[in-house]
Design a protein around this motif. Structure first.
Motif, PDB file in Angstrom:
ATOM      1  N   ALA A  83       1.205  -1.344   0.025  1.00  0.00           N
ATOM      2  CA  ALA A  83      -0.054  -0.020  -0.246  1.00  0.00           C
ATOM      3  C   ALA A  83       0.231   1.143   0.014  1.00  0.00           C
ATOM      4  CB  ALA A  83      -1.032   0.291   1.042  1.00  0.00           C
ATOM      5  N   PHE A  84       1.869   1.775   0.904  1.00  0.00           N
ATOM      6  CA  PHE A  84       3.198   2.593   0.997  1.00  0.00           C
ATOM      7  C   PHE A  84       3.465   2.771  -0.480  1.00  0.00           C
ATOM      8  CE2 PHE A  84       6.906   3.987   1.895  1.00  0.00           C
ATOM      9  CZ  PHE A  84       6.415   5.921   2.722  1.00  0.00           C
ATOM     10  N   ALA A  85       3.765   1.870  -1.114  1.00  0.00           N
ATOM     11  CA  ALA A  85       4.605   1.550  -2.862  1.00  0.00           C
ATOM     12  C   ALA A  85       3.327   2.323  -3.437  1.00  0.00           C
ATOM     13  CB  ALA A  85       5.763   0.187  -3.189  1.00  0.00           C
ATOM     14  N   ALA A  86       2.461   1.917  -3.569  1.00  0.00           N
ATOM     15  CA  ALA A  86       1.385   2.421  -4.011  1.00  0.00           C
ATOM     16  C   ALA A  86       1.196   3.671  -4.488  1.00  0.00           C
ATOM     17  CB  ALA A  86      -0.311   1.587  -3.944  1.00  0.00           C
ATOM     18  N   PRO A 107       0.806  11.754  -8.828  1.00  0.00           N
ATOM     19  CA  PRO A 107       0.734  12.179 -10.294  1.00  0.00           C
ATOM     20  C   PRO A 107       1.641  13.402 -10.314  1.00  0.00           C
ATOM     21  CG  PRO A 107      -0.283  13.348  -8.709  1.00  0.00           C
ATOM     22  CD  PRO A 107       1.083  12.694  -7.899  1.00  0.00           C
ATOM     23  N   PHE A 108       2.817  13.909  -9.712  1.00  0.00           N
ATOM     24  CA  PHE A 108       4.135  14.907 -10.158  1.00  0.00           C
ATOM     25  C   PHE A 108       5.297  14.510 -10.608  1.00  0.00           C
ATOM     26  CE2 PHE A 108       1.075  17.281  -6.752  1.00  0.00           C
ATOM     27  CZ  PHE A 108       0.466  18.139  -7.475  1.00  0.00           C
ATOM     28  N   GLY A 109       5.117  13.148 -10.758  1.00  0.00           N
ATOM     29  CA  GLY A 109       6.850  12.340 -10.912  1.00  0.00           C
ATOM     30  C   GLY A 109       7.736  12.784  -9.981  1.00  0.00           C
ATOM     31  N   MET A 153       0.543  13.718   1.831  1.00  0.00           N
ATOM     32  CA  MET A 153       0.007  13.822   3.470  1.00  0.00           C
ATOM     33  C   MET A 153      -1.245  12.584   3.180  1.00  0.00           C
ATOM     34  SD  MET A 153      -2.202  17.524   3.558  1.00  0.00           S
ATOM     35  CE  MET A 153      -1.204  18.560   4.481  1.00  0.00           C
ATOM     36  N   LEU A 154      -0.636  12.137   4.338  1.00  0.00           N
ATOM     37  CA  LEU A 154      -1.101  10.387   4.274  1.00  0.00           C
ATOM     38  C   LEU A 154      -2.276  10.181   5.098  1.00  0.00           C
ATOM     39  CD1 LEU A 154       2.062   9.753   3.152  1.00  0.00           C
ATOM     40  CD2 LEU A 154       0.963   6.917   3.267  1.00  0.00           C
ATOM     41  N   ARG A 155      -3.422   9.860   4.587  1.00  0.00           N
ATOM     42  CA  ARG A 155      -4.209  10.136   5.998  1.00  0.00           C
ATOM     43  C   ARG A 155      -5.148   8.817   6.188  1.00  0.00           C
ATOM     44  NH1 ARG A 155      -7.722  13.967   5.153  1.00  0.00           N
ATOM     45  NH2 ARG A 155      -9.862  12.281   4.824  1.00  0.00           N
ATOM     46  N   ASP A 156      -5.980   7.734   7.682  1.00  0.00           N
ATOM     47  CA  ASP A 156      -6.150   7.488   7.292  1.00  0.00           C
ATOM     48  C   ASP A 156      -7.533   6.901   7.161  1.00  0.00           C
ATOM     49  OD1 ASP A 156      -7.671   8.904   9.168  1.00  0.00           O
ATOM     50  OD2 ASP A 156      -6.875   8.266  11.524  1.00  0.00           O
ATOM     51  N   THR A 215      11.935  11.446   2.587  1.00  0.00           N
ATOM     52  CA  THR A 215      11.028  10.576   3.852  1.00  0.00           C
ATOM     53  C   THR A 215      10.531   9.581   3.343  1.00  0.00           C
ATOM     54  OG1 THR A 215      11.425  12.697   4.954  1.00  0.00           O
ATOM     55  CG2 THR A 215      10.294  10.486   5.223  1.00  0.00           C
ATOM     56  N   MET A 216      10.080   9.841   1.971  1.00  0.00           N
ATOM     57  CA  MET A 216       8.889   8.636   1.607  1.00  0.00           C
ATOM     58  C   MET A 216       9.785   7.831   0.599  1.00  0.00           C
ATOM     59  SD  MET A 216       5.108   9.517   2.243  1.00  0.00           S
ATOM     60  CE  MET A 216       4.842   8.494   0.743  1.00  0.00           C
TER      61      MET A 216
END
Length: 192
Positions: free
Chosen positions: A84-87, A93-95, A106-109, A180-181
């Protein structure tokens, strides 16, 4: 190799201090293996312990409880498994940015609410009106924010976060820059 990433929201930037050694200890107390942290902003990779759940929501709840029991600090977590993280990285969309500090995810829960969608649109309009070069895109539950002039000076980032109040898409999210990602994914893949 670790199979999951856990990201704490709002620590070591606004007064709430969580030492990474304590974060690793809390994860180990939950029975997790291959526990490691990256920098001081609440980034944890781990493998759920044998016999335990691998469901991200349950892992987030257990980590939150363990950290609260250790430090008396109730800090929300966002948890993803490796795929899921790799996806989320693949869906950018910005390359690939030249400077990984200028693109944030921004990763949401959870899903974005109607009020949060309205905040996103108002933030976009505010940035345009200010002549900002900032851009954003919502893909699934992840909000990608491109800030060519810097995140700290970004009209768009400021308008999105609004201090985490209701209606803010940042209320149920944690932001990480692209550097970081990609480092966290490398840790998950054993290439870091």
């Amino acid at each position: 190799m670790p199979t999951h990433v856990a990201l704490l929201r709002g620590i070591n930037v606004g007064g709430v201090k969580v030492p990474m050694a304590e974060l690793r200890a809390a994860a180990a107390e939950c029975g997790h293996d291959e526990v490691a942290t990256y920098i001081q902003s609440g980034n944890l990779v781990f493998t759920p312990g044998p016999g335990g759940t691998a469901a991200p929501a349950a892992l987030a709840t257990a980590l939150r409880s363990a950290l609260d029991a250790r430090l008396g600090i109730d800090v929300p977590f966002v948890v993803r498994d490796r795929d899921a993280f790799a996806a989320e990285l693949d869906a950018n969309p910005f390359g690939e940015p030249q400077d990984g500090r200028l693109l944030h995810a921004m990763l949401r829960d959870g899903p974005v609410t109607d009020a949060e969608l309205e905040t996103i649109e108002r933030a976009r309009e505010r940035a345009r009106a200010a002549g900002s070069r900032d851009e954003l895109a919502l893909v699934g539950t992840t909000l990608y924010v491109s800030t060519p002039d810097g995140y700290g000076r970004s009209v768009l980032a400021q308008a999105l976060t609004l201090g985490g109040r209701d209606g803010s898409p940042a209320r149920n999210a944690t932001a990480r820059n692209w550097r970081t990602m990609t480092q966290l994914l490398a840790m998950l893949d054993g290439t870091a």
